[in-house]
Design an enzyme around this catalytic site. Structure first.
Site, PDB file in Angstrom:
ATOM      1  N   CYS A 272      47.626  35.061  45.812  1.00  0.00           N
ATOM      2  CA  CYS A 272      46.649  35.481  44.582  1.00  0.00           C
ATOM      3  C   CYS A 272      46.985  36.695  43.902  1.00  0.00           C
ATOM      4  O   CYS A 272      47.222  36.488  42.514  1.00  0.00           O
ATOM      5  CB  CYS A 272      45.275  35.653  45.204  1.00  0.00           C
ATOM      6  SG  CYS A 272      44.657  34.379  46.405  1.00  0.00           S
TER       7      CYS A 272
HETATM    8  N1  SAJ Z   1      47.427  45.202  49.359  1.00  0.00           N
HETATM    9  C1  SAJ Z   1      47.655  46.379  49.257  1.00  0.00           C
HETATM   10  N2  SAJ Z   1      46.792  47.453  49.185  1.00  0.00           N
HETATM   11  C2  SAJ Z   1      45.432  47.208  49.432  1.00  0.00           C
HETATM   12  C3  SAJ Z   1      45.128  45.901  49.159  1.00  0.00           C
HETATM   13  C4  SAJ Z   1      46.102  44.693  49.550  1.00  0.00           C
HETATM   14  O1  SAJ Z   1      48.860  46.750  49.122  1.00  0.00           O
HETATM   15  O2  SAJ Z   1      44.792  48.246  49.258  1.00  0.00           O
HETATM   16  C5  SAJ Z   1      48.286  44.203  49.665  1.00  0.00           C
HETATM   17  C6  SAJ Z   1      48.292  43.351  50.987  1.00  0.00           C
HETATM   18  O3  SAJ Z   1      49.238  43.986  51.917  1.00  0.00           O
HETATM   19  C7  SAJ Z   1      48.605  42.023  50.502  1.00  0.00           C
HETATM   20  C8  SAJ Z   1      48.239  41.859  48.892  1.00  0.00           C
HETATM   21  O4  SAJ Z   1      48.026  43.264  48.732  1.00  0.00           O
HETATM   22  O5  SAJ Z   1      50.093  41.966  50.550  1.00  0.00           O
HETATM   23  C9  SAJ Z   1      47.087  41.101  48.812  1.00  0.00           C
HETATM   24  O6  SAJ Z   1      46.113  41.551  49.707  1.00  0.00           O
HETATM   25  P1  SAJ Z   1      44.659  41.043  49.529  1.00  0.00           P
HETATM   26  O7  SAJ Z   1      43.895  41.760  50.565  1.00  0.00           O
HETATM   27  O8  SAJ Z   1      44.139  41.309  48.239  1.00  0.00           O
HETATM   28  O9  SAJ Z   1      44.708  39.673  50.296  1.00  0.00           O
HETATM   29  P2  SAJ Z   1      44.484  38.115  49.478  1.00  0.00           P
HETATM   30  O10 SAJ Z   1      45.729  37.855  48.825  1.00  0.00           O
HETATM   31  O11 SAJ Z   1      44.274  37.243  50.625  1.00  0.00           O
HETATM   32  O12 SAJ Z   1      43.440  38.347  48.461  1.00  0.00           O
HETATM   33  C10 SAJ Z   1      42.306  37.603  48.874  1.00  0.00           C
HETATM   34  C11 SAJ Z   1      41.812  37.413  47.382  1.00  0.00           C
HETATM   35  N3  SAJ Z   1      41.004  36.251  47.397  1.00  0.00           N
HETATM   36  C12 SAJ Z   1      41.034  35.419  46.321  1.00  0.00           C
HETATM   37  O13 SAJ Z   1      41.879  35.616  45.240  1.00  0.00           O
HETATM   38  C13 SAJ Z   1      40.480  34.250  46.434  1.00  0.00           C
HETATM   39  C14 SAJ Z   1      41.285  38.627  46.615  1.00  0.00           C
HETATM   40  O14 SAJ Z   1      40.397  38.100  45.818  1.00  0.00           O
HETATM   41  C15 SAJ Z   1      40.572  39.275  47.486  1.00  0.00           C
HETATM   42  O15 SAJ Z   1      40.005  40.523  46.969  1.00  0.00           O
HETATM   43  C16 SAJ Z   1      41.301  39.771  48.869  1.00  0.00           C
HETATM   44  O16 SAJ Z   1      41.233  38.519  49.271  1.00  0.00           O
HETATM   45  C17 SAJ Z   1      40.337  40.569  49.668  1.00  0.00           C
HETATM   46  O17 SAJ Z   1      39.501  41.028  49.377  1.00  0.00           O
HETATM   47  O18 SAJ Z   1      40.818  40.791  50.693  1.00  0.00           O
END
Ligand code: SAJ
Length: 436
Positions: A272
């Site tokens: 995403c």
């Molecule tokens: N990450 C960082 N720093 C942060 C948060 C995340 O480096 O503060 C990195 C994570 O390690 C990962 C990537 O970013 O590699 C994405 O992390 P994520 O927590 O956003 O995980 P996702 O991709 O599963 O995001 C999903 C998304 N859901 C959809 O797109 C439907 C996103 O909308 C959500 O915000 C996220 O989940 C969530 O809230 O955890």
């Protein structure tokens, strides 16, 4: 909309849903709709995936979905003709990017062609895949019309309800996450609202158009990407200032309003966050605007694996250890903790850069053992001069400095700032985090 004629031999039931794409998004939707009384037909072009689902096995890791699948009577098939029986069709296929970051609508287009060929009058088609504004109108609608010889709005309904699955989340799941919906017309919007109100126990916000609904999802994920880029840039700056960025973010997070903590790391992965902004950047560019800010955020986040590897070689030099020929343990392959999904994972960029520096890499991820080059954590650590934590799995977060030292590891680069920095420094480990 003309009265739908029951033209197909298998009469359509108004409570039959076909879901195209049996992944993180499609399968939970199938199981939820089934629980709420729909007859559900799961369709996927991948024979292997269909076989797994038929055997009640998940093609990915998720305890809740795995539990529901075991109890389910879901039909899974590669036969797209089965969607004739459905009055609602949900498209839940991936929307990746190519190597050059251009949007890859291939899976969406293939699904529309296959669905179009079987589409019957009166059907509601809902696109759940994340796309930039304009895709439903300018790509999905024409393909469905061309392959069905039907007219959207007159013969079938077309809506967009962007998925918001958060893999690995124990609290938020497909049944309770609020949603937005956009539709081609009012009749389609009402039909779509009726469907989601029947299966969700969450707020549903109708948007004024397909484009608005598409824009909501892209905006929410771009919001996350730019905020991560912000703290990733701060991490690089604060290292020079000798300030611990994680402590500063935690300090800022004491403000009960107008601040949302994000944390720096070795990169941004997943299907995403690192992908969705490119869909908006490209669509806006085609319409005369260039998103400098979104593009810069993507460049900052894409630079974090290199920043992480530079810290490793710097730490090895400080210990008078040459990166060339040194064994380096890479802990984690998936893009985030407690999931086994490697899509766009920074781990593979880190591994590539380490190999380019001549290091011998031993990678281990308990959720991705089939792609790990070490059979266990101990094997990865044994005899390694350094270790890089790339994924914040709980199995890694609990590791003590002694675990590393006993294996001979002198340098630990904490790519997710998930280890206890003070403990590692006190134990004599050459510890470096990202921005701390
Ligand atoms: N990450 C960082 N720093 C942060 C948060 C995340 O480096 O503060 C990195 C994570 O390690 C990962 C990537 O970013 O590699 C994405 O992390 P994520 O927590 O956003 O995980 P996702 O991709 O599963 O995001 C999903 C998304 N859901 C959809 O797109 C439907 C996103 O909308 C959500 O915000 C996220 O989940 C969530 O809230 O955890």
């Amino acid at each position: 909309m003309t009265k739908e004629k029951q033209s197909s031999p298998q009469a359509k039931s108004s409570k039959t849903l076909a879901v195209v794409g049996l992944g993180y998004v499609g399968l939970p939707l199938c199981l939820l709709a089934e629980k709420k009384g729909y007859k559900v037909i799961g369709v996927d072009k991948d024979e292997g995936r269909v076989k797994l689902v038929r055997a009640r096995q998940l093609p990915f890791t998720d305890e809740r979905v795995a539990r529901d699948l075991k109890k389910s009577r879901l039909e899974a098939t590669t036969d797209f003709r089965r969607i004739k029986q459905a009055s609602i069709i949900a498209i839940c296929v991936p929307t990746p990017v190519f190597k050059d970051y251009r949007p890859d609508l291939g899976p969406v287009k293939a699904a529309c062609r296959a669905i179009g060929a079987e589409l019957k009058k009166g059907t509601l088609v809902i696109l759940e895949s994340t796309v930039n504004p304009g895709v439903s109108d300018q790509v999905v609608k024409p393909l469905l019309e061309r392959y069905s010889r039907l007219k959207a709005g007159r013969d079938f309904y077309l809506s967009h309800c962007p998925e918001r699955i958060n893999p690995g989340d124990k609290n938020w799941h497909v049944g309770n996450i609020p949603r937005v919906i956009g539709s081609l017309d009012e009749a389609g919007l009402q039909k779509t609202l009726e469907f989601y109100r029947a299966i969700l126990s969450a707020k549903i916000k109708p948007m004024k158009s397909l484009k608005e609904a598409e824009a909501v999802k892209i905006v929410e994920n771009s919001f996350r990407d730019i905020n991560i880029a912000f703290v990733n840039e701060l991490a690089q700056s604060f290292e020079n200032l000798g300030i611990d960025i994680v402590n500063v973010i935690d300090g800022a997070a004491t403000k009960p309003f107008a601040f949302m903590p994000h944390y720096p790391g070795c990169g941004v992965g997943g299907h995403c966050i690192p992908v969705d902004p490119y869909y908006l950047i490209e669509f806006a560019r085609q319409n005369g605007f260039y998103h400098d800010f979104l593009a810069l955020a993507r460049r900052i986040n894409n630079s974090m694996p290199e920043f992480t590897c530079a810290k490793l070689t710097e730490a090895l030099n400080e210990r008078k250890i040459a990166a060339k020929g040194a064994k380096v343990a890479v802990l984690g392959l998936s893009y985030k903790g407690e999931v086994g999904d490697c899509r766009e994972s920074p781990a593979f960029v880190v591994i590539k850069l380490l190999k380019k520096a001549g290091a011998k890499v031993a990678a281990f991820d308990p959720f991705v053992q089939e792609r790990s080059t070490a059979k266990s954590l101990d094997e990865a650590l044994q005899g390694a001069a350094a270790a890089v934590v790339v994924t914040a799995h709980s199995a890694f977060k609990e590791l003590s400095p002694q675990k590393f030292l006993a294996a001979g590891v002198q340098v630990v680069i904490d790519g997710r700032n998930c280890l206890n920095k003070e403990k590692f420094l006190a134990a004599g480990v050459h510890y470096k985090g990202i921005g701390r």
